[in-house]
Write a protein that holds these residues in place. Sequence first.
Motif, mmCIF file in Angstrom:
data_model
loop_
_atom_site.group_PDB
_atom_site.id
_atom_site.type_symbol
_atom_site.label_atom_id
_atom_site.label_comp_id
_atom_site.label_asym_id
_atom_site.label_seq_id
_atom_site.Cartn_x
_atom_site.Cartn_y
_atom_site.Cartn_z
ATOM 1 N N PHE A 2 -5.783 3.313 -0.312
ATOM 2 C CA PHE A 2 -4.753 2.510 0.356
ATOM 3 C C PHE A 2 -3.702 3.402 1.008
ATOM 4 C CE2 PHE A 2 -0.687 0.142 0.069
ATOM 5 C CZ PHE A 2 -1.003 -0.931 0.885
ATOM 6 N N VAL A 3 -3.250 4.423 0.297
ATOM 7 C CA VAL A 3 -2.240 5.336 0.838
ATOM 8 C C VAL A 3 -2.794 6.122 2.025
ATOM 9 C CG1 VAL A 3 -0.843 7.369 0.317
ATOM 10 C CG2 VAL A 3 -0.982 5.507 -1.331
ATOM 11 N N VAL A 4 -4.044 6.578 1.924
ATOM 12 C CA VAL A 4 -4.648 7.339 3.025
ATOM 13 C C VAL A 4 -4.744 6.482 4.285
ATOM 14 C CG1 VAL A 4 -6.811 8.392 3.804
ATOM 15 C CG2 VAL A 4 -5.881 8.966 1.568
ATOM 16 N N VAL A 5 -5.142 5.219 4.125
ATOM 17 C CA VAL A 5 -5.228 4.326 5.289
ATOM 18 C C VAL A 5 -3.851 4.138 5.925
ATOM 19 C CG1 VAL A 5 -5.702 1.954 5.997
ATOM 20 C CG2 VAL A 5 -7.299 3.148 4.503
ATOM 21 N N LEU A 6 -2.820 3.950 5.110
ATOM 22 C CA LEU A 6 -1.468 3.793 5.657
ATOM 23 C C LEU A 6 -1.009 5.050 6.379
ATOM 24 C CD1 LEU A 6 0.493 1.886 2.857
ATOM 25 C CD2 LEU A 6 -0.439 0.982 4.982
#
Length: 363
Positions: free
Chosen positions: A75-79
């Motif tokens: 999730f953090v990588v996508v953001l």
Amino acid sequence: MPDQRLSDPPATNRQLRFWLIGLGLFVLALWLLSGMLLPFVVGLAVAYLLDPVVDRLERWRLPRWLATTLVLLSFVVVLVLLSLLLLPLVQAQVAHLIEVLPNYATAMKERVLPMIDRLVHRLSPEDVERLRGAAGNYAGEMVGWVGRVLSGILSGGLALFDVLSVLFITPIVAFYLMRDWDLLVAKVNSWLPLDHAETIREQARQVDMTLAGFVRGQALVCLVLGLFYAVGLSVAGLDFGLVIGLLAGLLSFIPYVGTLFGFVSSTGLALLQFDELWRVGVVVGIFLFGQAVEGNVLTPKLVGDKVGLHAVWVIFALLAGGTLFGFVGVLLAVPVAAVIGVLTRFALGRYLQSPYYRGGAAP
């Protein structure tokens, strides 16, 4: 018998007073601590949205902590990737806006003001004075109201925690909540009053179904609309089409607000930028097509009509939450609206089965 004491009116009244006092203390604590709750509320929202993915990985024999770590990191990588992709584009468009703003001011003076003058000359002096007075009063009230709401949102949500603190605290809160989500739910479940536990569980399931259906479905609607508007306006050659499209998609979480904002801003900008009316028509057609697709395809398929959250109720909840509790209230508005909606339908069902509605009629 001892079991009957739980259902006696005095015991029921004591339980009702206990829970009403607890609710009042919870609302008071929320109001007093609203300035520092932002990262915790965001972390709770992230954990709630991503918990089904963690549960699915756990069913595939992954340890709970490992599944939580993988989901949160993804999730953090996508953001981060989205931010790295969009921030340079948005920055370039903002710089371009600062550069061409004088030209737009000149175009507005040359095109819009003569139209207003021609309209004013057709009115009598008394009508002009009444319009000026009404416009001044309404504009002042509207600006003051919007200013108070925005001031409450900004001061309540961002005064004590800057962006860096939110970015650091939110992932930690989300990780521990996702890791211990099932334990927390089981613990709260064990605290329910015994004689009302099954009713509360059923209403909690209804709230979960309503909230999950609306939030996850509406988030997909916002994503699809934001990409469509951004790409469509950019292809149409509209300056700042990317920024307007993304903002219109983001604001689509509030029913009709995103489309209205995008339509008004892009159409006004197109009138200032383009001399050919057909190019203005293309911009208008993009939003008309997007609204048609949203109303007939996206919202029915992704959100559905079973969530029980009416558009007007959502708008009222968001504005009320922002006014009372700032940005934290905006984040909590939809969950609270879902809870109130489910409890209202439950109370209405009980009322329709009670003597208060039926009177002496047979059930």
